[in-house]
Design an enzyme around this catalytic site. Structure first.
Site, PDB file in Angstrom:
ATOM      1  N   ASN A  42       0.837  -1.193   0.000  1.00 35.02           N
ATOM      2  CA  ASN A  42       0.000   0.000   0.000  1.00 35.02           C
ATOM      3  C   ASN A  42       0.875   1.246   0.000  1.00 35.02           C
ATOM      4  OD1 ASN A  42       0.652  -0.802   2.673  1.00 35.02           O
ATOM      5  ND2 ASN A  42      -1.011   0.432   3.519  1.00 35.02           N
ATOM      6  N   GLU A  44       0.344   5.323   0.635  1.00 30.92           N
ATOM      7  CA  GLU A  44      -0.555   6.396   1.060  1.00 30.92           C
ATOM      8  C   GLU A  44      -0.066   7.741   0.540  1.00 30.92           C
ATOM      9  OE1 GLU A  44      -2.202   4.221   5.110  1.00 30.92           O
ATOM     10  OE2 GLU A  44      -0.879   5.950   5.324  1.00 30.92           O
ATOM     11  N   CYS A  53      -4.104   0.653  -2.566  1.00 30.15           N
ATOM     12  CA  CYS A  53      -3.908  -0.591  -1.818  1.00 30.15           C
ATOM     13  C   CYS A  53      -2.828  -1.472  -2.447  1.00 30.15           C
ATOM     14  CB  CYS A  53      -5.201  -1.386  -1.778  1.00 30.15           C
ATOM     15  SG  CYS A  53      -6.566  -0.571  -0.957  1.00 30.15           S
ATOM     16  N   GLU A  55      -3.032  -4.631  -3.170  1.00 36.84           N
ATOM     17  CA  GLU A  55      -3.559  -5.536  -4.195  1.00 36.84           C
ATOM     18  C   GLU A  55      -3.636  -4.848  -5.557  1.00 36.84           C
ATOM     19  OE1 GLU A  55      -4.765  -4.776  -1.223  1.00 36.84           O
ATOM     20  OE2 GLU A  55      -5.963  -6.416  -0.382  1.00 36.84           O
ATOM     21  N   CYS A  88     -10.007  -5.095   0.263  1.00 40.09           N
ATOM     22  CA  CYS A  88     -11.161  -4.211   0.382  1.00 40.09           C
ATOM     23  C   CYS A  88     -12.070  -4.400  -0.836  1.00 40.09           C
ATOM     24  CB  CYS A  88     -10.700  -2.748   0.509  1.00 40.09           C
ATOM     25  SG  CYS A  88     -10.173  -1.999  -1.048  1.00 40.09           S
ATOM     26  N   CYS A  91     -10.566  -3.375  -4.262  1.00 38.86           N
ATOM     27  CA  CYS A  91      -9.567  -4.337  -4.750  1.00 38.86           C
ATOM     28  C   CYS A  91     -10.214  -5.636  -5.207  1.00 38.86           C
ATOM     29  CB  CYS A  91      -8.523  -4.600  -3.671  1.00 38.86           C
ATOM     30  SG  CYS A  91      -7.418  -3.196  -3.425  1.00 38.86           S
TER      31      CYS A  91
HETATM   32 ZN    ZN Z   1      -7.985  -2.381  -1.397  1.00 39.55          ZN
END
Ligand code: ZN
Length: 129
Positions: A42, A44, A53, A55, A88, A91
């Protein structure tokens, strides 16, 4: 190349996470049908909504690397902050685009594997258009 290899790569990727705001580190490893492994962490941003993310970063690496091997056999996801750590919703949809068949997470008992249809049932994909 198997689930254990993919999870080991996901763990390694998590150690490179750029997560200064949430401190929630995630690594993902995509194993393609062609046997290649792509990882992501990930990343940010000070503008929080721009965070990406692990993924999706792994999926982008896969798409960039080889247009002829974009079918996902499985994705392994690891976070030192949460066990198990599932993808999530955003993703899941991106993984669905590339035909992901299996999601591998881990907890204190070891690896847990889920058919993709279980984590995103009745999904919308390319063949739906
Ligand atoms: Zn995600």
């Amino acid at each position: 190349m198997d689930r254990q290899d993919a999870m080991a790569a996901a763990r390694s990727a998590a150690s490179n996470a750029y997560a200064p705001y949430s401190n929630f580190h995630v690594g993902a490893a995509i194993l393609t049908e062609g046997g290649r492994l792509y990882t992501g962490c990930n990343v940010e941003n000070a503008s929080y909504g721009l965070a990406i993310c692990a993924e999706r970063n792994a999926a982008a690496a896969m798409a960039l690397s080889n247009p002829d091997d974009r079918n996902i056999r499985l994705v392994a996801v690891h976070s030192p902050n949460a066990a198990p750590c599932f993808p999530c919703g955003a993703c899941r949809q991106v993984l669905r685009e590339f035909g992901c068949k299996e999601v591998v997470v881990e907890d204190e008992d070891g690896l847990r594997s889920y058919p993709f249809d279980e984590i995103l049932p009745n999904s919308f994909g390319p063949e739906s258009l």
